[in-house]
Design a protein around this motif. Sequence first.
Motif, PDB file in Angstrom:
ATOM      1  N   ARG A   1     -63.016   5.102  32.407  1.00  0.00           N
ATOM      2  CA  ARG A   1     -62.649   5.146  30.993  1.00  0.00           C
ATOM      3  C   ARG A   1     -63.904   5.382  30.155  1.00  0.00           C
ATOM      4  O   ARG A   1     -64.993   4.916  30.491  1.00  0.00           O
ATOM      5  CB  ARG A   1     -62.004   3.824  30.554  1.00  0.00           C
TER       6      ARG A   1
ATOM      7  N   MET B   1     -63.070   7.298  21.624  1.00  0.00           N
ATOM      8  CA  MET B   1     -62.398   7.030  22.886  1.00  0.00           C
ATOM      9  C   MET B   1     -61.840   8.317  23.471  1.00  0.00           C
ATOM     10  O   MET B   1     -61.406   9.207  22.740  1.00  0.00           O
ATOM     11  CB  MET B   1     -61.272   6.043  22.620  1.00  0.00           C
TER      12      MET B   1
ATOM     13  N   PRO C   1     -58.735   9.403  25.627  1.00  0.00           N
ATOM     14  CA  PRO C   1     -57.486   8.760  26.052  1.00  0.00           C
ATOM     15  C   PRO C   1     -57.328   8.785  27.561  1.00  0.00           C
ATOM     16  O   PRO C   1     -57.737   9.744  28.225  1.00  0.00           O
ATOM     17  CB  PRO C   1     -56.398   9.583  25.353  1.00  0.00           C
ATOM     18  N   ASP C   2     -56.749   7.723  28.092  1.00  0.00           N
ATOM     19  CA  ASP C   2     -56.515   7.632  29.533  1.00  0.00           C
ATOM     20  C   ASP C   2     -55.604   8.736  30.011  1.00  0.00           C
ATOM     21  O   ASP C   2     -55.808   9.324  31.065  1.00  0.00           O
ATOM     22  CB  ASP C   2     -55.829   6.285  29.850  1.00  0.00           C
ATOM     23  N   ASP C   3     -54.554   8.969  29.213  1.00  0.00           N
ATOM     24  CA  ASP C   3     -53.496   9.872  29.640  1.00  0.00           C
ATOM     25  C   ASP C   3     -53.898  11.318  29.350  1.00  0.00           C
ATOM     26  O   ASP C   3     -54.277  11.661  28.231  1.00  0.00           O
ATOM     27  CB  ASP C   3     -52.222   9.520  28.870  1.00  0.00           C
TER      28      ASP C   3
ATOM     29  N   SER D   1     -52.047  13.784  29.068  1.00  0.00           N
ATOM     30  CA  SER D   1     -51.043  14.522  28.307  1.00  0.00           C
ATOM     31  C   SER D   1     -51.489  14.799  26.869  1.00  0.00           C
ATOM     32  O   SER D   1     -50.901  15.632  26.201  1.00  0.00           O
ATOM     33  CB  SER D   1     -49.725  13.758  28.295  1.00  0.00           C
ATOM     34  N   TYR D   2     -52.509  14.102  26.410  1.00  0.00           N
ATOM     35  CA  TYR D   2     -53.002  14.408  25.057  1.00  0.00           C
ATOM     36  C   TYR D   2     -53.653  15.785  25.025  1.00  0.00           C
ATOM     37  O   TYR D   2     -53.663  16.445  23.998  1.00  0.00           O
ATOM     38  CB  TYR D   2     -53.987  13.348  24.575  1.00  0.00           C
TER      39      TYR D   2
ATOM     40  N   ARG E   1     -50.689   4.898  26.976  1.00  0.00           N
ATOM     41  CA  ARG E   1     -51.181   6.272  27.096  1.00  0.00           C
ATOM     42  C   ARG E   1     -52.676   6.366  26.797  1.00  0.00           C
ATOM     43  O   ARG E   1     -53.415   7.062  27.480  1.00  0.00           O
ATOM     44  CB  ARG E   1     -50.410   7.198  26.158  1.00  0.00           C
ATOM     45  N   ILE E   2     -53.118   5.673  25.744  1.00  0.00           N
ATOM     46  CA  ILE E   2     -54.543   5.775  25.407  1.00  0.00           C
ATOM     47  C   ILE E   2     -55.362   4.843  26.288  1.00  0.00           C
ATOM     48  O   ILE E   2     -56.526   5.103  26.563  1.00  0.00           O
ATOM     49  CB  ILE E   2     -54.771   5.443  23.917  1.00  0.00           C
TER      50      ILE E   2
ATOM     51  N   LEU F   1     -60.017   9.805  18.842  1.00  0.00           N
ATOM     52  CA  LEU F   1     -59.778  10.261  20.213  1.00  0.00           C
ATOM     53  C   LEU F   1     -60.335  11.670  20.359  1.00  0.00           C
ATOM     54  O   LEU F   1     -60.010  12.551  19.556  1.00  0.00           O
ATOM     55  CB  LEU F   1     -58.278  10.270  20.534  1.00  0.00           C
TER      56      LEU F   1
END
Lengths: 226, 380, 117
Positions: free
Chosen positions: B97, B114, B116-118, B120-121, C54-55, B178
């Motif tokens: 992360r 940050m 984002p983890d996902d 899909s952004y 998601r974040i 983000l």
Amino acid sequence: MISLKNVSKLYNEGRPNEVCAAQDIDLELARNKVTVLTGPSGSGKTTLLSMIGCLTRPTTGRVFVDGAMVSGLPEKFQTELRRTKFGFVFQRFNLIRGVSVIENVMLPAAPLGPEYHELRERAQSRLERLGLGAKADMPIEFLSGGETQRAAIARALINDAPVLIADEPTANLDTVLTERFLEIVGELQSEGKTVVMTSHDPRIWQSSHVNTVVRMQDGRIIGVDA
Amino acid sequence: MKHWLRRQRYLADFTLAALARRRVKNTGLIVIYSIIVFVLASAMMFSAALRHEAGTVLAKSPELIVQQLVMGRHEMIPGSEIEKLAGIRGVAAVKGRLWGYFYDSVNGANYTFMVPDDDSYDLQPGEAILGEGIGKARDFTWDTAPLFVTSLAGKMVKFTVRETFADDSALLTADLVLISEADFRSFFDLPPDVYTDIGVSIRNEREIGTIVQKAQLVMPNARFVTRSDIERTYQRLFDWREGLMTALAAAGVLAFAIFAAEKASGLSAEEAREIGILKAIGWDTGDVIAMKLWEGGLISFGAFLAGTVFAYIHVFSFQAGLFEPILKGWAVIYPDFALAPYIDGLQLATLFAITVIPYTAATLVPIWRAATADPDQVMR
Amino acid sequence: MSLRSAIASARPTTPAFIAIAVFSVGLGLAGLHAKLSEPAENLRLAANADLVERIGLTDLALFTEARYTRHPSMADLHTAFQDHPASFEHFPSGIFVPPPTGLASGTLSTSIEDLSQ
């Protein structure tokens, strides 16, 4: 109607400032009569009146009202008796300041829980009878001395109690108002009420409205003039 | 029953007529009382709502986060550790992360940058998604205004704003920026294979304890933060804050208690005399006590109701605006958040018990002696 | 009876009971409002929970002034002086963040087996 048998009253019993306010009193008060207790101050008139009106209990002896012994009753029943049998007019009138005239008059009936408008009308009619109808909604302290006393009488009459008890009712009144008071007493008697009062005012015990004068001294009865 | 009700109403009438004699003093009493209930109720409702919010929302935070510690401080973690963690049985996925802080010298605000983890952004280089607080702190005058920030190296960097998070999520996203991983690394001048920390997702939540134990052997220097640790942090944080607000209010409560005790318990000679009069004209002890109960009850219950209703409006319609200066402190960005309206019955009952009952009791205690005394005192 | 005399002779309990009734209804409405807004709020919370997932968020953005207040669950616990939980506070919000419960209550979990490894 009310009789006291061998009644004595000690205040501050057992303490150094013990006072014997009434001693060995036997007294019979007849129905529908006006009785005056008289004597110098400290003679025990007020103490005797308190015991007659169930405001306090005798230390020894017994008090009967309508043949029933009441001096030994628990507080709750004494209150009940006070509410239904007696109407009180105190020396300093003891009306509640800041509360309107009619609310003061209604107070003794409050614990009985009557319907509000009925009670209010009843109080209004008592006030009207005593000439205070127009002042019903005034705060009590706006009334003059004579008016205050009449408000106190109206309060004593609100529960239609058969006995009116008055402690030095004319002590603060001038001659005209004293006369007016005695007239009211006469009217009440003619309606069948019994009146007991204390007074050291000669205008009272010489009045034709008074039936019996009980003379007291040092806590004892020294004579009864019928 | 009818008589009883009517009698009670007469008693209440009398007590109010008596209170009305000192209109200013007693109105002041009710107002101060209401304000105290208001502050306590606001603190209670605000904390309960925040706790509810944090509890619900953070339940979806990463199951396990692994931080590298160097000499006790949080350090960047090398990507090689990801392999070690992925090898532990029961671990579903491991992801490095990237997040960090940026102090904006333009307005003194702190932003959280940050990645984002996902995936899909799908953030492209030069793109950013902003929290609602950033536009406000920067006085953005139009929705798609680009964000210019100066990196540590002194380079001016421009991000086009793809999207701004709605107010609905302000409590989570107010200060977020983000950006893509490439932008993050170049902006903060990071080497390619380090991460802020590592997020670990786990197949079976009950195994977290075991997995942490195993991971500790592999990475003795690391600190492990589990999802339940996060939840606990927040439950405790809001308990603590509620306690603090209550403590702050306690000074007010104490001052009020002195005032109320003086008012309620100090039976003036006049009042004692009035009780004697009432008893002499045919009220019994029960009537006098009931009358005083009405006094204490009407004042304290009225204040309780008013304070609680206004607290609800304050917390849920005005976003606890009166607490904002305390909570905001030195921060430049303060989220503009609305909390989910929520009334906790037990909490309300507690508030009732600590506000209404003591006051009512305090009015009763001194009355007892006067109410049971012989009424012949009024003759003397 | 004119309005004025009606007010003058109104029982003192009338306005008091009306006020109590109004605020009781107010409290009832507050409860109703909380109940009625629940479905919408639940949707919002679910959307936010989704966002958290998601974040990959770990903390609320409530206090943004310092890292130990911005990310209380991520703040390092062992740094001496600067970020020590018991250090002097620079920020007002710091007083709202409690020191960790485990502070100074840890044990050395060293056993014979550990040493032999």
